[in-house]
Design a protein around this motif. Structure first.
Motif, short mmCIF file in Angstrom:
data_model
loop_
_atom_site.label_atom_id
_atom_site.label_comp_id
_atom_site.label_asym_id
_atom_site.label_seq_id
_atom_site.Cartn_x
_atom_site.Cartn_y
_atom_site.Cartn_z
N UNK A 23 0.88 -1.24 0.12
CA UNK A 23 -0.12 0.02 0.04
C UNK A 23 0.80 1.31 0.07
N UNK A 24 1.98 1.06 0.56
CA UNK A 24 2.96 2.31 0.81
C UNK A 24 3.56 2.52 -0.35
N UNK A 25 3.91 1.45 -1.18
CA UNK A 25 4.65 1.48 -2.43
C UNK A 25 3.78 2.10 -3.48
N UNK A 26 2.49 2.05 -3.62
CA UNK A 26 1.51 2.43 -4.27
C UNK A 26 1.18 3.96 -4.50
N UNK A 27 1.74 4.46 -3.25
CA UNK A 27 1.65 5.76 -3.01
C UNK A 27 3.01 6.71 -3.35
N UNK A 28 4.01 5.88 -3.70
CA UNK A 28 5.22 6.73 -3.84
C UNK A 28 5.47 6.70 -5.16
N UNK A 29 5.92 8.09 -5.73
CA UNK A 29 6.22 8.52 -7.05
C UNK A 29 7.67 8.56 -7.35
N UNK A 30 8.58 7.87 -8.25
CA UNK A 30 9.96 8.11 -8.26
C UNK A 30 10.07 8.75 -9.76
N UNK A 31 11.10 9.87 -9.84
CA UNK A 31 11.32 10.13 -11.26
C UNK A 31 12.74 9.66 -11.43
N UNK A 32 12.98 9.27 -12.63
CA UNK A 32 14.32 8.79 -13.03
C UNK A 32 14.47 9.70 -14.16
N UNK A 33 15.88 10.27 -13.97
CA UNK A 33 16.42 11.21 -14.98
C UNK A 33 17.40 10.76 -15.84
N UNK A 34 17.18 10.32 -16.95
CA UNK A 34 18.47 9.57 -17.78
C UNK A 34 17.79 8.32 -18.28
N UNK A 35 17.96 8.03 -19.25
CA UNK A 35 17.43 6.66 -19.90
C UNK A 35 18.40 5.64 -20.36
N UNK A 36 19.69 5.89 -19.88
CA UNK A 36 20.86 4.99 -20.00
C UNK A 36 20.33 3.67 -19.18
N UNK A 37 21.37 2.59 -19.37
CA UNK A 37 21.20 1.39 -18.84
C UNK A 37 20.76 1.45 -17.35
N UNK A 38 21.89 2.46 -16.59
CA UNK A 38 21.77 2.56 -15.25
C UNK A 38 20.07 3.08 -14.76
N UNK A 39 19.85 4.08 -15.59
CA UNK A 39 18.45 4.59 -15.39
C UNK A 39 17.38 3.77 -15.77
N UNK A 40 17.55 2.88 -16.56
CA UNK A 40 16.40 1.86 -16.87
C UNK A 40 16.36 0.70 -15.83
N UNK A 41 17.51 0.26 -15.39
CA UNK A 41 17.59 -0.88 -14.36
C UNK A 41 16.78 -0.09 -12.96
N UNK A 42 17.34 1.35 -12.60
CA UNK A 42 16.90 1.70 -11.26
C UNK A 42 15.28 1.95 -11.53
N UNK A 43 14.71 2.34 -12.84
CA UNK A 43 13.26 2.53 -12.84
C UNK A 43 12.65 1.09 -12.95
N UNK A 44 13.28 0.15 -13.41
CA UNK A 44 12.74 -1.33 -13.40
C UNK A 44 12.62 -1.82 -11.92
N UNK A 45 13.70 -1.55 -10.91
CA UNK A 45 13.68 -2.06 -9.63
C UNK A 45 12.76 -1.35 -8.92
N UNK A 46 12.24 -0.16 -9.02
CA UNK A 46 11.39 0.56 -8.23
C UNK A 46 9.92 0.21 -8.96
N UNK A 47 9.74 -0.10 -9.97
CA UNK A 47 8.28 -0.12 -10.44
C UNK A 47 7.91 -1.62 -10.22
N UNK A 48 8.98 -2.47 -10.14
CA UNK A 48 8.66 -3.99 -9.86
C UNK A 48 8.13 -4.28 -8.41
N UNK A 49 8.38 -3.26 -7.75
CA UNK A 49 7.74 -3.17 -6.33
C UNK A 49 6.53 -2.58 -5.99
#
Length: 526
Positions: A23-49
């Motif tokens: 429930x807490x995760x559903x209320x959190x918004x993460x903005x990732x700045x940059x779409x290199x592999x590092x950014x894509x990995x970080x985005x995936x790690x956050x969205x998958x929870x």
């Protein structure tokens, strides 16, 4: 009656239940700045929870140093073309993304050295580590360094053990033990080609872990190389995998490394994340208990049919933008070091007190050639150059190195020519694309030892990117740690990418996974 002591705040009973975390995760918004592999990995790690994730990339495509090019219908990698297998983290990610069946190994066939004084070109000796030979009298080694170089290198074997000490600089270690010819003709081409750096600037303990310790143990540098290779062979035999020199094993993906980028984007979007290109972030500012990320983004609501000739002459490309102000609980910077430092001036002022690293601008010119002289791979899968001997620092004969590229090219050949290194701007930097292609063609002819005429050139592509300082450069670790401490001291802010992790997917991917985990834990658990 004795009262029971209170349970510590970090006890199991004080941790939130899974349903609360969801429930807490559903209320959190993460903005990732940059779409290199590092950014894509970080985005995936956050969205998958279950977190809401928005990734903003300034360019018109994600991928960063991973990009593709099409040359007369042949699609190939124009940036990174492979990954180091060490650690196994890249392979594990590929398995998660159902890409294991796309993994390919480079074809057999060694590389060459060009620009050897008095010799010209010769096969790169086998059996060494970062060019350091295990046997200086080995025929392919002696061919490069000559008899005088071999005898000088042999002195390493008879130097008194008491003079052995720890040397941080790889170049100084090699020259003191085995002489200048080994350093300049064998080691420098490898470090320049791999790290874009002089061996004097490379940290021996990072680039070749265990080398200094083995030197102290066995008493000679060549003996240390042999000992490390024997240890590697023993581990490989136990694991039933082919033996490789430390750091030498690489793999690629059939169809190119952009296959990984596309799979990451698809996974992020499937999980509900948003990946938006053409969105340049201009400011990150604190906003109460969160952050506001401001970006100038292409107006996706404007269709091509809305454009007129008058619009074009009035500068439609500049006007067709919208300003985005995104509220975020957490922000991940996945940009270059320069861009990250600029965007964090307000949010993480302590970062400005740390030292920025030099980052060379690298250019890769890819050539599609119709040249029979290249059939049979006259100089293996690629060529490294002795620094100062050629304009280019390295060449990869891609259609000889990768089976899938050879099949795509048919009876033609793909060659990648690399320019630029630490402290040495790319020789093609000030040229237009046509002139850069001519320089690359001339260098390819010289490095491959075959005549190549302009009539052999079917198509060319030029890619330019900034190479972050490798982790193996002396002082790099201290600079990265200081920068990371300054960033991590700010709640809700994280940073990933090669400028903090070191270059290469084998370093960027696990670093981004761990940094994203640190951020999401702070937002969900603390």
């Amino acid at each position: 009656m004795t009262s029971k002591p209170a349970k510590p705040a970090n006890s199991e009973s004080s941790r939130p239940e899974p349903v609360d975390l969801a429930a807490r995760a559903a209320t959190r918004h993460i903005v990732v700045v940059g779409g290199g592999v590092g950014g894509l990995i970080a985005a995936r790690e956050c969205v998958k929870v279950g977190m809401h994730v928005t990734l903003l990339e300034a360019a018109d495509a994600v991928g960063g140093a991973i990009r593709r090019a099409e040359l007369d219908g042949v699609v190939v990698d124009a940036g990174a073309e492979s990954y180091a297998t060490r650690g196994g983290r890249v392979r594990a990610l590929l398995a998660e993304l159902d890409l294991s069946d796309r993994i390919v190994a480079p074809a057999a066939g060694g590389a060459w050295l060009a620009g050897i004084p008095g010799v010209g070109a010769a096969p790169l000796p086998v059996g060494g580590i970062l060019g350091i030979p295990g046997n200086p009298f080995q025929e392919d080694v002696r061919r490069v360094i000559g008899w005088s170089g071999a005898w000088r290198a042999y002195l390493d074997r008879i130097r008194p053990p008491l003079t052995i000490g720890h040397n941080q600089s790889l170049g100084r270690l090699v020259s003191s033990r085995m002489g200048a010819k080994v350093r300049d003709r064998l080691v420098a081409p490898v470090t320049t080609g791999v790290y874009s750096a002089s061996p004097d600037d490379v940290d021996a303990d990072i680039a070749a872990p265990g080398l200094n310790a083995a030197l102290t143990s066995v008493g000679s540098l060549s003996g240390a190389v042999q000992a490390l290779r024997e240890q590697g062979a023993a581990r490989a035999a136990q694991a039933q995998v082919p033996a490789q020199a430390p750091g030498a094993a690489v793999e690629g993906l059939e169809g190119g490394m952009t296959v990984l980028v596309e799979a990451l984007v698809a996974d992020i979007e499937k999980l509900g994340g948003v990946v938006r290109t053409g969105a340049r972030v201009t400011r990150i500012a604190s906003s109460g208990d969160g952050w506001v990320v401001r970006a100038d983004a292409a107006d996706v609501g404007l269709k091509d049919s809305d454009a007129t000739d008058a619009d074009a002459t009035a500068g439609l490309a500049e006007e067709a933008t919208e300003q985005l102000d995104l509220a975020a609980d957490g922000v991940v910077l996945a940009t270059s070091e320069h861009a990250a430092r600029r965007l964090l001036e307000e949010a993480a002022p302590e970062l400005s007190l740390t030292t920025a690293a030099d980052a060379p601008e690298i250019e890769i010119v890819t050539l599609l050639l119709a040249a029979r002289a290249l059939s049979g791979a006259p100089r293996g899968t690629g060529v490294l150059t002795v620094p100062g001997s050629h304009t280019a620092k390295a060449l990869t004969h891609s259609s000889a190195k990768w089976d899938w590229v050879r099949e795509a090219a048919g009876d033609r050949h793909l060659v990648r020519v690399s320019f630029g290194a630490q402290g040495e701007p790319a020789a093609t930097a000030g040229l237009d694309d046509a002139a850069a292609a001519r320089v690359a063609l001339r260098e390819a002819s010289a490095l491959l030892g075959v005549p190549l005429a302009e009539s052999d050139l079917v198509d060319a592509h030029r890619a330019r990117y900034v190479q972050s300082q490798p982790a193996s450069i002396i002082g790099s670790g201290a600079r990265r740690e200081a920068a990371r401490r300054a960033i991590q001291a700010v709640p809700g802010i994280a940073a990933v990418g090669a400028w903090l992790a070191g270059t290469g997917l084998a370093q960027v991917i696990p670093d981004a996974q761990e940094e994203a985990d640190r951020l999401r834990r702070s937002l969900l658990w603390d």
